[in-house]
Design a protein around this motif. Structure first.
Motif, PDB file in Angstrom:
ATOM      1  N   PRO A  42       0.995  -1.255  -0.263  1.00  0.00           N
ATOM      2  CA  PRO A  42      -0.435  -0.218  -0.241  1.00  0.00           C
ATOM      3  C   PRO A  42       0.628   1.860  -0.173  1.00  0.00           C
ATOM      4  O   PRO A  42       0.325   2.346  -0.930  1.00  0.00           O
ATOM      5  CB  PRO A  42      -1.078  -0.001   1.519  1.00  0.00           C
ATOM      6  N   ASP A  43       1.934   1.242   0.037  1.00  0.00           N
ATOM      7  CA  ASP A  43       2.871   2.698   0.613  1.00  0.00           C
ATOM      8  C   ASP A  43       3.379   2.812  -0.511  1.00  0.00           C
ATOM      9  O   ASP A  43       3.546   3.778  -1.416  1.00  0.00           O
ATOM     10  CB  ASP A  43       4.078   2.201   1.794  1.00  0.00           C
ATOM     11  N   PHE A  44       4.304   1.401  -1.448  1.00  0.00           N
ATOM     12  CA  PHE A  44       3.951   1.702  -2.585  1.00  0.00           C
ATOM     13  C   PHE A  44       3.236   2.675  -3.667  1.00  0.00           C
ATOM     14  O   PHE A  44       3.207   3.758  -4.420  1.00  0.00           O
ATOM     15  CB  PHE A  44       4.181   0.686  -3.809  1.00  0.00           C
ATOM     16  N   TRP A  45       1.729   2.583  -3.703  1.00  0.00           N
ATOM     17  CA  TRP A  45       0.529   3.326  -4.073  1.00  0.00           C
ATOM     18  C   TRP A  45       0.206   4.463  -3.618  1.00  0.00           C
ATOM     19  O   TRP A  45      -0.414   5.308  -4.373  1.00  0.00           O
ATOM     20  CB  TRP A  45      -0.725   1.937  -4.136  1.00  0.00           C
ATOM     21  N   LEU A  46       0.742   4.511  -2.378  1.00  0.00           N
ATOM     22  CA  LEU A  46      -0.184   5.864  -1.724  1.00  0.00           C
ATOM     23  C   LEU A  46       1.427   6.837  -2.279  1.00  0.00           C
ATOM     24  O   LEU A  46       0.598   7.860  -1.893  1.00  0.00           O
ATOM     25  CB  LEU A  46       0.086   5.850  -0.348  1.00  0.00           C
ATOM     26  N   GLU A  47       2.591   6.974  -2.324  1.00  0.00           N
ATOM     27  CA  GLU A  47       3.441   7.231  -2.942  1.00  0.00           C
ATOM     28  C   GLU A  47       3.040   7.723  -4.533  1.00  0.00           C
ATOM     29  O   GLU A  47       3.299   8.803  -4.934  1.00  0.00           O
ATOM     30  CB  GLU A  47       4.798   6.781  -2.594  1.00  0.00           C
ATOM     31  N   ASP A  48       3.012   6.737  -4.588  1.00  0.00           N
ATOM     32  CA  ASP A  48       2.399   7.087  -6.812  1.00  0.00           C
ATOM     33  C   ASP A  48       1.028   7.646  -6.789  1.00  0.00           C
ATOM     34  O   ASP A  48       1.107   9.337  -7.562  1.00  0.00           O
ATOM     35  CB  ASP A  48       1.838   5.632  -6.795  1.00  0.00           C
ATOM     36  N   ILE A  49       0.254   8.199  -5.372  1.00  0.00           N
ATOM     37  CA  ILE A  49      -1.036   8.963  -5.957  1.00  0.00           C
ATOM     38  C   ILE A  49       0.210  10.666  -5.007  1.00  0.00           C
ATOM     39  O   ILE A  49      -0.185  11.128  -6.428  1.00  0.00           O
ATOM     40  CB  ILE A  49      -1.403   8.247  -4.878  1.00  0.00           C
ATOM     41  N   GLN A  50       0.287   9.953  -4.580  1.00  0.00           N
ATOM     42  CA  GLN A  50       0.785  11.841  -4.455  1.00  0.00           C
ATOM     43  C   GLN A  50       1.707  12.250  -5.035  1.00  0.00           C
ATOM     44  O   GLN A  50       1.587  13.363  -5.390  1.00  0.00           O
ATOM     45  CB  GLN A  50       1.691  11.478  -2.041  1.00  0.00           C
ATOM     46  N   LEU A  51       2.641  11.950  -5.287  1.00  0.00           N
ATOM     47  CA  LEU A  51       3.590  12.034  -6.223  1.00  0.00           C
ATOM     48  C   LEU A  51       2.753  12.741  -7.809  1.00  0.00           C
ATOM     49  O   LEU A  51       3.003  13.444  -8.460  1.00  0.00           O
ATOM     50  CB  LEU A  51       4.538  11.048  -7.112  1.00  0.00           C
ATOM     51  N   SER A  52       1.816  12.056  -8.340  1.00  0.00           N
ATOM     52  CA  SER A  52       1.054  11.718  -9.665  1.00  0.00           C
ATOM     53  C   SER A  52       0.474  13.707  -9.439  1.00  0.00           C
ATOM     54  O   SER A  52      -0.436  14.357 -10.160  1.00  0.00           O
ATOM     55  CB  SER A  52       0.339  10.911  -9.681  1.00  0.00           C
ATOM     56  N   PHE A  53      -0.297  13.252  -8.270  1.00  0.00           N
ATOM     57  CA  PHE A  53      -1.126  14.483  -7.774  1.00  0.00           C
ATOM     58  C   PHE A  53      -0.244  15.821  -7.592  1.00  0.00           C
ATOM     59  O   PHE A  53      -0.379  17.128  -8.117  1.00  0.00           O
ATOM     60  CB  PHE A  53      -1.529  14.476  -5.716  1.00  0.00           C
ATOM     61  N   LEU A  54       1.047  15.457  -7.443  1.00  0.00           N
ATOM     62  CA  LEU A  54       1.484  16.988  -6.902  1.00  0.00           C
ATOM     63  C   LEU A  54       2.424  17.424  -8.670  1.00  0.00           C
ATOM     64  O   LEU A  54       2.246  18.401  -8.903  1.00  0.00           O
ATOM     65  CB  LEU A  54       3.315  16.656  -6.658  1.00  0.00           C
ATOM     66  N   ASP A  55       2.619  15.986  -9.960  1.00  0.00           N
ATOM     67  CA  ASP A  55       2.723  16.490 -10.784  1.00  0.00           C
ATOM     68  C   ASP A  55       1.652  17.509 -10.942  1.00  0.00           C
ATOM     69  O   ASP A  55       2.027  18.049 -11.677  1.00  0.00           O
ATOM     70  CB  ASP A  55       2.647  14.813 -11.378  1.00  0.00           C
ATOM     71  N   SER A  56      -0.147  16.860 -11.290  1.00  0.00           N
ATOM     72  CA  SER A  56      -0.618  17.924 -11.961  1.00  0.00           C
ATOM     73  C   SER A  56      -0.738  19.090 -11.158  1.00  0.00           C
ATOM     74  O   SER A  56      -1.116  20.077 -11.784  1.00  0.00           O
ATOM     75  CB  SER A  56      -2.433  16.333 -11.314  1.00  0.00           C
ATOM     76  N   LEU A  57      -0.480  18.928 -10.400  1.00  0.00           N
ATOM     77  CA  LEU A  57      -1.159  20.097  -9.487  1.00  0.00           C
ATOM     78  C   LEU A  57       0.312  20.895 -10.033  1.00  0.00           C
ATOM     79  O   LEU A  57      -0.630  22.451 -10.490  1.00  0.00           O
ATOM     80  CB  LEU A  57      -1.100  20.528  -7.800  1.00  0.00           C
ATOM     81  N   LEU A  58       1.137  20.595 -10.223  1.00  0.00           N
ATOM     82  CA  LEU A  58       2.466  21.763 -10.237  1.00  0.00           C
ATOM     83  C   LEU A  58       1.853  21.947 -12.020  1.00  0.00           C
ATOM     84  O   LEU A  58       2.195  23.303 -12.522  1.00  0.00           O
ATOM     85  CB  LEU A  58       3.787  21.200 -10.452  1.00  0.00           C
ATOM     86  N   GLU A  59       1.255  21.214 -12.820  1.00  0.00           N
ATOM     87  CA  GLU A  59       1.563  21.255 -13.713  1.00  0.00           C
ATOM     88  C   GLU A  59      -0.133  21.878 -14.641  1.00  0.00           C
ATOM     89  O   GLU A  59      -0.088  23.333 -15.313  1.00  0.00           O
ATOM     90  CB  GLU A  59       0.459  20.269 -15.331  1.00  0.00           C
ATOM     91  N   ALA A  60      -1.364  22.245 -13.590  1.00  0.00           N
ATOM     92  CA  ALA A  60      -3.005  23.015 -13.629  1.00  0.00           C
ATOM     93  C   ALA A  60      -1.992  24.697 -13.011  1.00  0.00           C
ATOM     94  O   ALA A  60      -2.573  25.410 -13.502  1.00  0.00           O
ATOM     95  CB  ALA A  60      -2.986  22.761 -12.254  1.00  0.00           C
ATOM     96  N   MET A  61      -1.005  24.536 -12.284  1.00  0.00           N
ATOM     97  CA  MET A  61      -0.447  26.022 -11.988  1.00  0.00           C
ATOM     98  C   MET A  61       0.594  27.113 -12.782  1.00  0.00           C
ATOM     99  O   MET A  61       0.059  27.986 -13.333  1.00  0.00           O
ATOM    100  CB  MET A  61       0.880  25.767 -11.249  1.00  0.00           C
ATOM    101  N   ASN A  62       0.924  26.361 -13.427  1.00  0.00           N
ATOM    102  CA  ASN A  62       1.518  26.388 -15.147  1.00  0.00           C
ATOM    103  C   ASN A  62       0.866  27.036 -15.833  1.00  0.00           C
ATOM    104  O   ASN A  62       0.591  27.944 -16.359  1.00  0.00           O
ATOM    105  CB  ASN A  62       2.971  25.575 -15.278  1.00  0.00           C
ATOM    106  N   THR A  63      -0.027  25.873 -16.377  1.00  0.00           N
ATOM    107  CA  THR A  63      -1.805  26.063 -17.065  1.00  0.00           C
ATOM    108  C   THR A  63      -2.471  28.105 -17.044  1.00  0.00           C
ATOM    109  O   THR A  63      -2.038  28.595 -17.373  1.00  0.00           O
ATOM    110  CB  THR A  63      -2.341  25.337 -17.636  1.00  0.00           C
ATOM    111  N   LYS A  64      -2.621  27.572 -15.323  1.00  0.00           N
ATOM    112  CA  LYS A  64      -2.951  28.660 -14.828  1.00  0.00           C
ATOM    113  C   LYS A  64      -2.072  29.841 -14.384  1.00  0.00           C
ATOM    114  O   LYS A  64      -2.837  30.752 -14.376  1.00  0.00           O
ATOM    115  CB  LYS A  64      -3.937  28.514 -13.464  1.00  0.00           C
ATOM    116  N   ASN A  65      -1.100  30.084 -14.549  1.00  0.00           N
ATOM    117  CA  ASN A  65       0.211  31.167 -13.898  1.00  0.00           C
ATOM    118  C   ASN A  65       0.159  31.669 -13.328  1.00  0.00           C
ATOM    119  O   ASN A  65      -0.407  33.104 -12.781  1.00  0.00           O
ATOM    120  CB  ASN A  65      -0.066  32.031 -15.631  1.00  0.00           C
TER     121      ASN A  65
END
Length: 99
Positions: free
Chosen positions: A18-41
């Motif tokens: 479960p720890d593998f998947w928790l980290e995977d979700i968190q890293l994916s979330f952070l990637d998406s968040l940074l992408e959204a911040m970039n897109t929205k300036n």
């Protein structure tokens, strides 16, 4: 997910945790968040203001130093960007794995 064949056994074993998947979700979330911040300036400073948090808190979170994000934190960050966090379930028997 891409990895060399020498790591296939290690990854298959890690994927049972479960720890593998928790980290995977968190890293994916952070990637998406940074992408959204970039897109929205939206800067880290502006995001911090929207969250009512310090810029240091936002930077620490976005730099993945605190990979223990609660669902509430993830929702708060999403809403601060005008986004809704969604969750999906996928079949473990057919993950996208490339060697």
């Amino acid at each position: 997910m891409k990895y060399g064949s020498q790591f296939e056994k290690v990854f298959k074993e890690a994927m049972k945790s479960p720890d593998f998947w928790l980290e995977d979700i968190q890293l994916s979330f952070l990637d998406s968040l940074l992408e959204a911040m970039n897109t929205k300036n939206i800067s880290r400073k502006e995001l911090a203001e929207r969250l009512g948090k310090s810029q240091a808190y936002v930077s620490k979170t976005l730099n993945a130093c605190s990979l223990n994000l609660s669902l509430k934190t993830m929702v708060n960050f999403s809403l601060a960007l005008g986004l809704k966090l969604t969750l999906d379930l996928e079949d473990l028997e057919s993950p996208v794995v490339e060697s």
